[in-house]
Design a protein around this motif. Structure first.
Motif, PDB file in Angstrom:
ATOM      1  N   GLY A  40      -4.446 -12.283   3.185  1.00  0.00           N
ATOM      2  CA  GLY A  40      -4.392 -12.027   1.749  1.00  0.00           C
ATOM      3  C   GLY A  40      -5.324 -12.924   0.972  1.00  0.00           C
ATOM      4  O   GLY A  40      -4.883 -13.735   0.174  1.00  0.00           O
ATOM      5  N   TYR A  90      -4.248   0.006   1.022  1.00  0.00           N
ATOM      6  CA  TYR A  90      -4.891   0.241  -0.261  1.00  0.00           C
ATOM      7  C   TYR A  90      -5.784   1.467  -0.138  1.00  0.00           C
ATOM      8  O   TYR A  90      -6.332   1.733   0.933  1.00  0.00           O
ATOM      9  CB  TYR A  90      -5.760  -0.959  -0.649  1.00  0.00           C
ATOM     10  CG  TYR A  90      -4.980  -2.221  -0.879  1.00  0.00           C
ATOM     11  CD1 TYR A  90      -4.733  -2.685  -2.163  1.00  0.00           C
ATOM     12  CD2 TYR A  90      -4.488  -2.960   0.187  1.00  0.00           C
ATOM     13  CE1 TYR A  90      -4.011  -3.838  -2.375  1.00  0.00           C
ATOM     14  CE2 TYR A  90      -3.766  -4.127  -0.018  1.00  0.00           C
ATOM     15  CZ  TYR A  90      -3.531  -4.556  -1.304  1.00  0.00           C
ATOM     16  OH  TYR A  90      -2.812  -5.708  -1.512  1.00  0.00           O
ATOM     17  N   ARG A 121       0.442   1.518  -0.367  1.00  0.00           N
ATOM     18  CA  ARG A 121       1.664   1.555   0.445  1.00  0.00           C
ATOM     19  C   ARG A 121       1.991   0.170   0.978  1.00  0.00           C
ATOM     20  O   ARG A 121       1.107  -0.605   1.325  1.00  0.00           O
ATOM     21  CB  ARG A 121       1.507   2.494   1.635  1.00  0.00           C
ATOM     22  CG  ARG A 121       1.461   3.939   1.253  1.00  0.00           C
ATOM     23  CD  ARG A 121       1.356   4.814   2.489  1.00  0.00           C
ATOM     24  NE  ARG A 121       1.373   6.223   2.106  1.00  0.00           N
ATOM     25  CZ  ARG A 121       0.905   7.190   2.865  1.00  0.00           C
ATOM     26  NH1 ARG A 121       0.392   6.915   4.058  1.00  0.00           N
ATOM     27  NH2 ARG A 121       0.948   8.431   2.453  1.00  0.00           N
ATOM     28  N   LEU A 122       3.290  -0.073   1.081  1.00  0.00           N
ATOM     29  CA  LEU A 122       3.786  -1.315   1.634  1.00  0.00           C
ATOM     30  C   LEU A 122       4.842  -0.968   2.671  1.00  0.00           C
ATOM     31  O   LEU A 122       5.779  -0.221   2.382  1.00  0.00           O
ATOM     32  CB  LEU A 122       4.389  -2.177   0.520  1.00  0.00           C
ATOM     33  CG  LEU A 122       4.939  -3.534   0.883  1.00  0.00           C
ATOM     34  CD1 LEU A 122       3.811  -4.450   1.351  1.00  0.00           C
ATOM     35  CD2 LEU A 122       5.651  -4.151  -0.309  1.00  0.00           C
ATOM     36  N   ALA A 162      -3.450  -0.434  -4.909  1.00  0.00           N
ATOM     37  CA  ALA A 162      -2.436  -0.917  -3.969  1.00  0.00           C
ATOM     38  C   ALA A 162      -1.469   0.244  -3.733  1.00  0.00           C
ATOM     39  O   ALA A 162      -0.725   0.632  -4.629  1.00  0.00           O
ATOM     40  CB  ALA A 162      -1.705  -2.124  -4.552  1.00  0.00           C
ATOM     41  N   ARG A 210      -6.448  -1.686   5.294  1.00  0.00           N
ATOM     42  CA  ARG A 210      -5.232  -2.399   5.697  1.00  0.00           C
ATOM     43  C   ARG A 210      -5.604  -3.864   5.850  1.00  0.00           C
ATOM     44  O   ARG A 210      -6.443  -4.212   6.673  1.00  0.00           O
ATOM     45  CB  ARG A 210      -4.692  -1.869   7.013  1.00  0.00           C
ATOM     46  CG  ARG A 210      -3.453  -2.625   7.452  1.00  0.00           C
ATOM     47  CD  ARG A 210      -2.881  -2.100   8.743  1.00  0.00           C
ATOM     48  NE  ARG A 210      -1.650  -2.812   9.022  1.00  0.00           N
ATOM     49  CZ  ARG A 210      -1.263  -3.174  10.229  1.00  0.00           C
ATOM     50  NH1 ARG A 210      -1.992  -2.858  11.279  1.00  0.00           N
ATOM     51  NH2 ARG A 210      -0.148  -3.838  10.392  1.00  0.00           N
ATOM     52  N   GLU A 240       5.804   3.351  -1.644  1.00  0.00           N
ATOM     53  CA  GLU A 240       4.519   3.923  -2.030  1.00  0.00           C
ATOM     54  C   GLU A 240       4.397   4.011  -3.534  1.00  0.00           C
ATOM     55  O   GLU A 240       5.337   4.375  -4.230  1.00  0.00           O
ATOM     56  CB  GLU A 240       4.374   5.320  -1.418  1.00  0.00           C
ATOM     57  CG  GLU A 240       3.024   5.944  -1.699  1.00  0.00           C
ATOM     58  CD  GLU A 240       2.805   7.244  -0.936  1.00  0.00           C
ATOM     59  OE1 GLU A 240       2.195   8.153  -1.522  1.00  0.00           O
ATOM     60  OE2 GLU A 240       3.238   7.337   0.220  1.00  0.00           O
ATOM     61  N   ARG A 274       9.222   2.020   3.801  1.00  0.00           N
ATOM     62  CA  ARG A 274       7.865   2.338   3.375  1.00  0.00           C
ATOM     63  C   ARG A 274       7.909   2.634   1.884  1.00  0.00           C
ATOM     64  O   ARG A 274       8.506   3.624   1.447  1.00  0.00           O
ATOM     65  CB  ARG A 274       7.349   3.547   4.142  1.00  0.00           C
ATOM     66  CG  ARG A 274       5.916   3.857   3.847  1.00  0.00           C
ATOM     67  CD  ARG A 274       5.442   4.881   4.833  1.00  0.00           C
ATOM     68  NE  ARG A 274       4.227   5.494   4.376  1.00  0.00           N
ATOM     69  CZ  ARG A 274       3.629   6.462   5.005  1.00  0.00           C
ATOM     70  NH1 ARG A 274       4.145   6.944   6.115  1.00  0.00           N
ATOM     71  NH2 ARG A 274       2.520   6.961   4.543  1.00  0.00           N
ATOM     72  N   LEU A 306       4.213  -7.596   7.260  1.00  0.00           N
ATOM     73  CA  LEU A 306       4.074  -6.575   6.229  1.00  0.00           C
ATOM     74  C   LEU A 306       2.864  -5.705   6.547  1.00  0.00           C
ATOM     75  O   LEU A 306       1.858  -6.198   7.047  1.00  0.00           O
ATOM     76  CB  LEU A 306       3.843  -7.198   4.859  1.00  0.00           C
ATOM     77  CG  LEU A 306       4.993  -7.934   4.204  1.00  0.00           C
ATOM     78  CD1 LEU A 306       4.524  -8.534   2.884  1.00  0.00           C
ATOM     79  CD2 LEU A 306       6.164  -7.024   3.976  1.00  0.00           C
ATOM     80  N   GLU A 307       2.963  -4.430   6.219  1.00  0.00           N
ATOM     81  CA  GLU A 307       1.804  -3.559   6.301  1.00  0.00           C
ATOM     82  C   GLU A 307       1.391  -3.253   4.866  1.00  0.00           C
ATOM     83  O   GLU A 307       2.162  -2.665   4.109  1.00  0.00           O
ATOM     84  CB  GLU A 307       2.125  -2.273   7.043  1.00  0.00           C
ATOM     85  CG  GLU A 307       0.919  -1.358   7.125  1.00  0.00           C
ATOM     86  CD  GLU A 307       1.226  -0.039   7.794  1.00  0.00           C
ATOM     87  OE1 GLU A 307       0.500   0.296   8.741  1.00  0.00           O
ATOM     88  OE2 GLU A 307       2.174   0.636   7.371  1.00  0.00           O
ATOM     89  N   LYS A 308       0.181  -3.678   4.487  1.00  0.00           N
ATOM     90  CA  LYS A 308      -0.318  -3.483   3.127  1.00  0.00           C
ATOM     91  C   LYS A 308      -1.512  -2.549   3.180  1.00  0.00           C
ATOM     92  O   LYS A 308      -2.535  -2.881   3.781  1.00  0.00           O
ATOM     93  CB  LYS A 308      -0.725  -4.811   2.507  1.00  0.00           C
ATOM     94  CG  LYS A 308       0.397  -5.822   2.424  1.00  0.00           C
ATOM     95  CD  LYS A 308      -0.134  -7.123   1.873  1.00  0.00           C
ATOM     96  CE  LYS A 308       0.492  -8.279   2.608  1.00  0.00           C
ATOM     97  NZ  LYS A 308      -0.065  -9.557   2.219  1.00  0.00           N
TER      98      LYS A 308
END
Length: 135
Positions: free
Chosen positions: A76, A8, A112-113, A110, A72, A127, A125, A4-6
Motif C-alpha cells: 500500500g 481497483y 473491490r475489497l 477503488a 491488484r 464492492e 467481498r 486483504l484483496e484490494k
C-alpha cells in the motif's frame, strides 16, 4: 497480515497485457510538485508489488468505452498504481501529475475489497460500483 484483496479499476490510453510490477517506490528527490517513482534518485524507496490485467467486458459493462484494467495491490504505497503504470509506460487517463491523457477526472476507482470475516472466517467481498464512470 496482508490477507486483504484490494482491486481497483483504471482507464488507460492503450491496451496493456496482464503483468506484475515488483518495483520499489520512493519520493523523487527534488520533484516539484512532489511525485513518486521507481527509478532515479529516490528518497526511502520501499518494496511495492501490483498485478495488472485487462478488465473483462462483464466488469466494464455500462462504463465509458476505453482500455480498462484491473489492478491488484499487494502493498500500500503512496500513488502505487499510478507509479507502477507509469513504470510500464501507461499513465492513467486524467492523471496530470504522472503524464496521463487530459481529462476532467482521474480514471481510477477503488472497486473491490475481499477479506475474511474476523469472527466467522467467511469470505467477504465488498464492492463499490464505479457509477461516476458511466456515460
Amino acid at each position: 497480515g496482508r490477507d486483504l484483496e484490494k482491486l481497483y479499476l483504471a482507464r488507460i490510453s492503450a491496451p496493456l497485457e496482464a503483468c506484475t510490477v515488483d518495483a520499489p517506490i520512493g519520493r523523487i528527490r527534488g520533484a516539484d510538485p512532489g511525485r513518486f517513482g521507481t527509478r532515479g534518485d529516490l528518497i526511502e524507496p520501499r518494496s511495492a508489488r501490483t498485478d495488472f490485467r485487462p478488465a473483462t467486458p462483464e466488469e466494464t459493462a455500462g462504463l465509458v468505452p476505453g482500455h480498462w484494467i484491473v489492478a491488484r495491490i499487494h502493498t500500500g504505497r503512496t500513488h502505487q498504481i499510478r507509479v507502477h503504470l507509469v513504470h510500464l509506460g501507461h499513465a492513467i487517463v486524467g492523471d496530470a501529475l504522472y503524464g496521463g491523457a487530459p481529462s476532467d477526472r482521474l480514471w481510477l476507482h477503488a472497486w473491490r475489497l475481499g477479506l475474511k470475516h474476523p469472527v466467522t472466517g467467511e469470505d467477504l467481498r465488498l464492492e463499490a460500483p464505479p457509477e461516476r464512470f458511466r456515460p
